[in-house]
Design an enzyme around this catalytic site. Structure first.
Site, PDB file in Angstrom:
ATOM      1  CE1 TYR A 106     179.421  67.634 -35.894  1.00  0.00           C
ATOM      2  CE2 TYR A 106     177.125  66.592 -36.487  1.00  0.00           C
ATOM      3  CZ  TYR A 106     178.040  67.525 -36.580  1.00  0.00           C
ATOM      4  OH  TYR A 106     178.148  68.448 -37.693  1.00  0.00           O
ATOM      5  CG  ASP A 168     170.899  67.677 -43.741  1.00  0.00           C
ATOM      6  OD1 ASP A 168     170.384  68.008 -44.652  1.00  0.00           O
ATOM      7  OD2 ASP A 168     171.675  67.938 -43.069  1.00  0.00           O
ATOM      8  CG  HIS A 407     178.884  60.923 -42.055  1.00  0.00           C
ATOM      9  ND1 HIS A 407     178.804  62.061 -41.116  1.00  0.00           N
ATOM     10  CD2 HIS A 407     178.115  60.098 -41.646  1.00  0.00           C
ATOM     11  CE1 HIS A 407     177.460  61.656 -40.800  1.00  0.00           C
ATOM     12  NE2 HIS A 407     176.953  60.773 -41.103  1.00  0.00           N
ATOM     13  CE1 TYR A 488     177.990  72.350 -37.160  1.00  0.00           C
ATOM     14  CE2 TYR A 488     176.159  73.202 -35.683  1.00  0.00           C
ATOM     15  CZ  TYR A 488     176.572  71.984 -36.525  1.00  0.00           C
ATOM     16  OH  TYR A 488     175.818  71.045 -37.034  1.00  0.00           O
ATOM     17  NE  ARG A 489     176.008  68.467 -33.678  1.00  0.00           N
ATOM     18  CZ  ARG A 489     174.903  68.274 -34.206  1.00  0.00           C
ATOM     19  NH1 ARG A 489     174.391  68.677 -35.164  1.00  0.00           N
ATOM     20  NH2 ARG A 489     174.164  67.239 -33.606  1.00  0.00           N
TER      21      ARG A 489
END
Ligand code: ADP
Length: 545
Positions: A106, A168, A407, A488-489
């Site tokens: 993110y 996670d 990622h 959502y993000r």
């Protein structure tokens, strides 16, 4: 670790001269101690998860010097955070708070505006201020990681009595993850929903406590999130309206037993009927945790080997190849795998697990994997730890899929319905095929909705691949919005686009967000651009991406 010298030199924020900037930095050194202010003028170091950088995104989608800090400061108290905020107002220097800065996928620790001064709260403000063993609550500072909270419970002999909920990867900040509305995998997996009480330094420097924290001497701050009057916590999550310095959180009582389970399903087309089975079980709490339904290719990538071990060609790995490879694994060939956990004493678990078993077996070809057949290193046991509140790092393994693996995710939400799962899967599949990128979706099923997390793994040194990944993400966001789905993000690079999809009634929501921003942060210093919210002096001046 790879050190990269800065090609563009010290990233001074726009609108201020180098001289004025350096003199402002000197002023800050005097105010909070020279050892707590570091200029970022030499090199960046990508590090790795445990020794992550706090100056930029270690998995950059763009050039590494795009989203980069000019300096990092380390406040040691709420008062020092106030000093920094007032300093930023005085000099019109953008500041960007992080708690730990491991926000992988993110944007990591990177600021949205090049040259922002990053406030690394976690380094010195990392105390567990309270663990209340009667109320099952805690109060933490920004630097408390899931690991640290877990270890403190063990140390105090409370590990048997109460659990934390971990995402996670356990190295992130409890407070940072919750503010970004991250999820974990116990019944307390919706972190935002189980937090109670914030302390916030506002962009002009005042400090507020939300909920019951507004009442001097209250002993209910961590028990009742609302207090009296407007519920203000919401505006401090996924925003740039304040710097959170304390947060309360509920802890989960040990349920008296737990048992992980794993089912595999043979065909991609099992997705929709399976969702129809999952939904009522999840809403009724027979399926009790934020479980994961993952694509088979992820089962292969989580083994931790580079994709080149299986396939050397360009473009997508053909299905025939990864399914052949899956046959050689302990869990066998499959299109989907479901990881879940049942909680409580054995008789209560049995009641629920029998229902799940009967329902899942309505899908032809469904197989329950007997956990007793799985060796200790099997990924299943990582899911087992996480769903029982033990932090873990195994999830990093699939980043090895690509050399210099980074990622970034497409993460829309939808109801738990077959039709929605199918639509989102189909558009992701189409856009991944066009871009030649391996498709690895996972469905994280909450109580009434699911987060679909489609992680793209890219080679951070491969500009062409990164461009393809960005196009694929942008196409998926637009396709999904046309069908009525939103994220959502999202990653820093995509925040404007995602915010732009929430545009009902001529963008009324963003107008409201902008009104709040201008009222709370009139000088526009706090995390400009985060979540698509730009202060007035940046708005529509070419910053939006
Ligand atoms: P992680 O917990 O994964 O290490 P971060 O600390 O990077 O995550 O937090 C995720 C994001 O949330 C940050 O990029 C930042 O924008 C925001 N954030 C984190 N901590 C705070 C805070 N204390 N106050 C305001 N915003 C924060």
């Amino acid at each position: 670790s790879d050190k990269i010298p800065l090609k563009r030199g010290l990233p001074i924020p726009q609108g201020i001269s180098e001289k004025a900037f350096l003199s402002a930095i000197d002023e800050l050194r005097t105010a909070i101690g020279a050892e707590n202010v570091e200029l970022n003028d030499k090199e960046v170091n990508n590090g790795w998860y445990m020794e992550h950088p706090n100056t930029h995104d270690m998995m950059p989608l763009f050039d590494v010097e795009e989203f980069i800090a000019s300096a990092v400061v380390y406040p040691g108290s709420v008062q020092e955070v106030q000093i920094i905020v007032r300093w930023a107002n005085k000099h019109l220097i953008p500041i960007f708070p992080i708690s730990i800065g491991r926000n992988l996928g993110y944007g990591g620790s990177a600021p949205r505006v090049r040259g922002s001064v990053t406030i690394d709260l976690g380094r010195r403000m990392n105390k567990i201020l309270d663990i209340n063993a009667e109320d099952y609550t805690c109060l933490v500072e920004p630097g408390v990681t899931f690991y640290a909270l877990y270890e403190e419970l063990q140390k105090r002999g409370l590990g048997d009595k109460m659990w934390i909920d971990t995402p996670d990867l356990g190295g992130g900040s409890v407070l940072g993850n919750t503010l970004d509305r991250g999820v974990g995998y116990t019944p307390y997996g919706d972190h935002w929903a189980v937090h109670s009480g914030l302390e916030v330094v506002l962009p002009k420097g005042e400090v507020v406590r939300t909920g019951m924290g507004g009442l001097e001497g209250s002993n209910t701050w961590q028990c009742f999130p609302y207090g009296f009057g407007p519920y203000s916590d919401g505006i401090f999550s996924q925003s740039n309206y304040g710097i959170v310095t304390k947060m309360g959180m509920a802890l989960m009582p040990n349920p008296g037993g737990f048992e992980s389970f794993m089912y595999t399903f043979q065909n991609e087309s099992d997705l929709a009927p399976l969702m129809e089975i999952i939904r009522p079980l999840r809403i009724a709490n027979i399926l009790e945790n934020v479980a994961q339904l993952r694509h088979g290719l992820q089962t292969l990538s989580i083994q931790g080997f580079p994709r080149a071990k299986y396939f050397k060609g360009k473009g997508q790995m053909p299905e025939s190849i990864y399914r052949e490879e899956l046959k050689k694994t302990k869990t066998g060939d499959h299109a989907w795998v479901y990881y879940g956990m049942s909680y409580g004493p054995a008789n209560i678990r049995k009641f629920k697990l029998d229902i799940v078993d009967a329902e899942f077996h309505k899908i032809p070809g469904c197989r329950k994997i007997d956990s007793k057949t799985l060796p200790a290193g099997e990924y299943f046991w990582s899911r087992d730890r996480i769903a029982s509140g033990t932090p873990d790092l195994e999830e990093l393994r699939w980043v090895n899929w690509m050399p210099n693996g980074g990622h970034i995710a497409f993460s829309p939400v939808s109801p738990i319905r077959g039709i929605d799962a199918e639509r989102l899967f189909a558009l992701a599949k189409q856009r991944h095929a066009e871009a030649g990128i391996d498709l690895m979706p996972a469905f994280c099923v909450g109580l009434r909705e699911m987060h679909i997390i489609v992680e793209i793994v890219f080679d951070a040194q491969d500009a062409d691949m990164k461009q393809k990944a960005e196009k694929c993400l942008r196409d998926m966001i637009d396709d999904a919005a046309r069908l009525g789905y939103g994220e959502y993000r999202t990653h820093l690079a995509l925040m404007d686009q995602v915010a732009g999809t929430y545009n009902w009634n001529d963008g009324a929501l963003m107008k409201f967000n902008n009104t709040l921003k201008d009222a709370l942060d009139p000088r526009g210093i706090l995390a400009p651009g985060r979540c698509g919210i730009w202060p007035a002096r940046y708005r529509q001046r070419g910053w939006e991406l």
